[in-house]
Design a protein around this motif. Sequence first.
Motif, PDB file in Angstrom:
ATOM      1  N   LYS A   1       1.568   5.519 -18.746  1.00 57.01           N
ATOM      2  CA  LYS A   1       1.721   4.550 -17.643  1.00 57.01           C
ATOM      3  C   LYS A   1       2.402   5.230 -16.462  1.00 57.01           C
ATOM      4  O   LYS A   1       2.006   5.042 -15.318  1.00 57.01           O
ATOM      5  N   TRP A   2       3.451   6.005 -16.754  1.00 49.96           N
ATOM      6  CA  TRP A   2       4.153   6.709 -15.681  1.00 49.96           C
ATOM      7  C   TRP A   2       3.218   7.646 -14.946  1.00 49.96           C
ATOM      8  O   TRP A   2       3.267   7.760 -13.721  1.00 49.96           O
ATOM      9  N   LEU A   3       2.361   8.335 -15.683  1.00 55.00           N
ATOM     10  CA  LEU A   3       1.481   9.343 -15.089  1.00 55.00           C
ATOM     11  C   LEU A   3       0.206   8.758 -14.493  1.00 55.00           C
ATOM     12  O   LEU A   3      -0.562   9.479 -13.861  1.00 55.00           O
ATOM     13  N   SER A   4      -0.006   7.476 -14.674  1.00 50.68           N
ATOM     14  CA  SER A   4      -1.235   6.838 -14.166  1.00 50.68           C
ATOM     15  C   SER A   4      -1.205   6.632 -12.654  1.00 50.68           C
ATOM     16  O   SER A   4      -2.249   6.465 -12.035  1.00 50.68           O
ATOM     17  N   GLY A   5      -0.006   6.607 -12.083  1.00 46.46           N
ATOM     18  CA  GLY A   5       0.100   6.353 -10.645  1.00 46.46           C
ATOM     19  C   GLY A   5       0.181   4.883 -10.309  1.00 46.46           C
ATOM     20  O   GLY A   5       0.264   4.520  -9.144  1.00 46.46           O
ATOM     21  N   THR A   6       0.178   4.028 -11.310  1.00 48.26           N
ATOM     22  CA  THR A   6       0.254   2.581 -11.051  1.00 48.26           C
ATOM     23  C   THR A   6       1.606   2.007 -11.441  1.00 48.26           C
ATOM     24  O   THR A   6       1.885   0.855 -11.162  1.00 48.26           O
ATOM     25  N   TYR A   7       2.451   2.795 -12.079  1.00 45.54           N
ATOM     26  CA  TYR A   7       3.767   2.333 -12.524  1.00 45.54           C
ATOM     27  C   TYR A   7       4.726   2.309 -11.336  1.00 45.54           C
ATOM     28  O   TYR A   7       4.799   3.256 -10.560  1.00 45.54           O
TER      29      TYR A   7
ATOM     30  N   TYR B   1       0.830  -1.196   0.000  1.00 51.92           N
ATOM     31  CA  TYR B   1       0.000   0.000   0.000  1.00 51.92           C
ATOM     32  C   TYR B   1       0.871   1.255   0.000  1.00 51.92           C
ATOM     33  O   TYR B   1       0.631   2.196  -0.762  1.00 51.92           O
ATOM     34  N   LYS B   2       1.916   1.253   0.810  1.00 56.57           N
ATOM     35  CA  LYS B   2       2.835   2.392   0.848  1.00 56.57           C
ATOM     36  C   LYS B   2       3.513   2.581  -0.500  1.00 56.57           C
ATOM     37  O   LYS B   2       3.719   3.706  -0.956  1.00 56.57           O
ATOM     38  N   GLU B   3       3.866   1.466  -1.153  1.00 60.54           N
ATOM     39  CA  GLU B   3       4.487   1.525  -2.473  1.00 60.54           C
ATOM     40  C   GLU B   3       3.531   2.154  -3.494  1.00 60.54           C
ATOM     41  O   GLU B   3       3.935   2.972  -4.321  1.00 60.54           O
ATOM     42  N   GLN B   4       2.265   1.806  -3.415  1.00 57.22           N
ATOM     43  CA  GLN B   4       1.257   2.410  -4.298  1.00 57.22           C
ATOM     44  C   GLN B   4       1.184   3.916  -4.086  1.00 57.22           C
ATOM     45  O   GLN B   4       1.140   4.686  -5.041  1.00 57.22           O
ATOM     46  N   LEU B   5       1.171   4.323  -2.820  1.00 51.81           N
ATOM     47  CA  LEU B   5       1.102   5.759  -2.527  1.00 51.81           C
ATOM     48  C   LEU B   5       2.321   6.495  -3.063  1.00 51.81           C
ATOM     49  O   LEU B   5       2.199   7.591  -3.605  1.00 51.81           O
ATOM     50  N   ARG B   6       3.494   5.897  -2.935  1.00 53.93           N
ATOM     51  CA  ARG B   6       4.718   6.518  -3.459  1.00 53.93           C
ATOM     52  C   ARG B   6       4.626   6.683  -4.979  1.00 53.93           C
ATOM     53  O   ARG B   6       5.008   7.714  -5.524  1.00 53.93           O
ATOM     54  N   SER B   7       4.121   5.652  -5.651  1.00 51.64           N
ATOM     55  CA  SER B   7       3.991   5.723  -7.110  1.00 51.64           C
ATOM     56  C   SER B   7       3.026   6.828  -7.521  1.00 51.64           C
ATOM     57  O   SER B   7       3.274   7.561  -8.480  1.00 51.64           O
ATOM     58  N   ILE B   8       1.949   6.959  -6.796  1.00 54.36           N
ATOM     59  CA  ILE B   8       0.970   8.006  -7.095  1.00 54.36           C
ATOM     60  C   ILE B   8       1.577   9.385  -6.850  1.00 54.36           C
ATOM     61  O   ILE B   8       1.419  10.299  -7.670  1.00 54.36           O
ATOM     62  N   ARG B   9       2.296   9.544  -5.754  1.00 56.82           N
ATOM     63  CA  ARG B   9       2.922  10.838  -5.457  1.00 56.82           C
ATOM     64  C   ARG B   9       3.956  11.211  -6.516  1.00 56.82           C
ATOM     65  O   ARG B   9       4.054  12.376  -6.918  1.00 56.82           O
ATOM     66  N   LEU B  10       4.732  10.228  -6.966  1.00 56.62           N
ATOM     67  CA  LEU B  10       5.713  10.504  -8.019  1.00 56.62           C
ATOM     68  C   LEU B  10       5.024  10.913  -9.315  1.00 56.62           C
ATOM     69  O   LEU B  10       5.452  11.851  -9.982  1.00 56.62           O
ATOM     70  N   ALA B  11       3.954  10.203  -9.666  1.00 52.93           N
ATOM     71  CA  ALA B  11       3.216  10.535 -10.888  1.00 52.93           C
ATOM     72  C   ALA B  11       2.657  11.947 -10.808  1.00 52.93           C
ATOM     73  O   ALA B  11       2.721  12.708 -11.786  1.00 52.93           O
ATOM     74  N   ILE B  12       2.120  12.309  -9.661  1.00 55.58           N
ATOM     75  CA  ILE B  12       1.576  13.665  -9.476  1.00 55.58           C
ATOM     76  C   ILE B  12       2.690  14.703  -9.574  1.00 55.58           C
ATOM     77  O   ILE B  12       2.517  15.752 -10.207  1.00 55.58           O
ATOM     78  N   ALA B  13       3.843  14.417  -8.991  1.00 50.56           N
ATOM     79  CA  ALA B  13       4.962  15.359  -9.046  1.00 50.56           C
ATOM     80  C   ALA B  13       5.442  15.555 -10.481  1.00 50.56           C
ATOM     81  O   ALA B  13       5.697  16.687 -10.905  1.00 50.56           O
ATOM     82  N   ILE B  14       5.529  14.469 -11.232  1.00 51.45           N
ATOM     83  CA  ILE B  14       5.941  14.579 -12.633  1.00 51.45           C
ATOM     84  C   ILE B  14       4.914  15.382 -13.417  1.00 51.45           C
ATOM     85  O   ILE B  14       5.261  16.282 -14.188  1.00 51.45           O
ATOM     86  N   ARG B  15       3.649  15.093 -13.223  1.00 56.27           N
ATOM     87  CA  ARG B  15       2.572  15.820 -13.911  1.00 56.27           C
ATOM     88  C   ARG B  15       2.626  17.308 -13.559  1.00 56.27           C
ATOM     89  O   ARG B  15       2.457  18.172 -14.421  1.00 56.27           O
ATOM     90  N   ASN B  16       2.884  17.626 -12.296  1.00 57.77           N
ATOM     91  CA  ASN B  16       2.967  19.031 -11.878  1.00 57.77           C
ATOM     92  C   ASN B  16       4.102  19.759 -12.592  1.00 57.77           C
ATOM     93  O   ASN B  16       3.941  20.904 -13.015  1.00 57.77           O
ATOM     94  N   VAL B  17       5.257  19.098 -12.721  1.00 57.66           N
ATOM     95  CA  VAL B  17       6.384  19.712 -13.427  1.00 57.66           C
ATOM     96  C   VAL B  17       6.018  19.935 -14.888  1.00 57.66           C
ATOM     97  O   VAL B  17       6.290  21.006 -15.447  1.00 57.66           O
ATOM     98  N   LEU B  18       5.393  18.939 -15.506  1.00 57.38           N
ATOM     99  CA  LEU B  18       4.974  19.088 -16.905  1.00 57.38           C
ATOM    100  C   LEU B  18       3.999  20.251 -17.052  1.00 57.38           C
ATOM    101  O   LEU B  18       4.127  21.062 -17.981  1.00 57.38           O
TER     102      LEU B  18
ATOM    103  N   ILE C   1      14.083  10.429 -15.936  1.00 61.78           N
ATOM    104  CA  ILE C   1      13.059  11.480 -15.904  1.00 61.78           C
ATOM    105  C   ILE C   1      13.653  12.789 -15.412  1.00 61.78           C
ATOM    106  O   ILE C   1      13.411  13.851 -15.999  1.00 61.78           O
ATOM    107  N   THR C   2      14.438  12.727 -14.347  1.00 60.47           N
ATOM    108  CA  THR C   2      15.036  13.964 -13.822  1.00 60.47           C
ATOM    109  C   THR C   2      15.999  14.576 -14.821  1.00 60.47           C
ATOM    110  O   THR C   2      16.065  15.796 -14.962  1.00 60.47           O
ATOM    111  N   GLU C   3      16.728  13.742 -15.557  1.00 60.18           N
ATOM    112  CA  GLU C   3      17.612  14.262 -16.598  1.00 60.18           C
ATOM    113  C   GLU C   3      16.804  14.883 -17.729  1.00 60.18           C
ATOM    114  O   GLU C   3      17.130  15.965 -18.217  1.00 60.18           O
ATOM    115  N   GLY C   4      15.752  14.189 -18.162  1.00 63.42           N
ATOM    116  CA  GLY C   4      14.921  14.684 -19.253  1.00 63.42           C
ATOM    117  C   GLY C   4      14.252  16.010 -18.920  1.00 63.42           C
ATOM    118  O   GLY C   4      14.071  16.854 -19.797  1.00 63.42           O
TER     119      GLY C   4
END
Length: 85
Positions: free
Chosen positions: A62-68, A22-39, A78-81
């Motif tokens: 897939k990356w932005l779905s929060g399930t990756y 469950y914690k891993e899912q939350l981390r994936s969702i937070r990362l997806a949201i952070a990437i989307r926010n930067v975009l 991603i950080t380099e890109g």
Amino acid sequence: MKNPRRHIKSRFLNENIDLEEYKEQLRSIRLAIAIRNVLDLRNISVAEFAAIMGKDRSTINKWLSGTYCFSLSTLYEITEGLGIL
């Protein structure tokens, strides 16, 4: 004594998973949201980000779905890109 591997109902997968999953899912969702926010902040579309990353739009979606489940190397790419590192 309580079971250290408590199981909870995942809101995202609608199935019982243990707390660490469950914690891993939350981390994936937070990362997806952070990437989307930067975009969004940089006015970069999914298609433009895919071109920057040299990936298909489906991969970016897939990356932005929060399930990756991001690997460290993918996060580094991603950080380099995005010019973050």
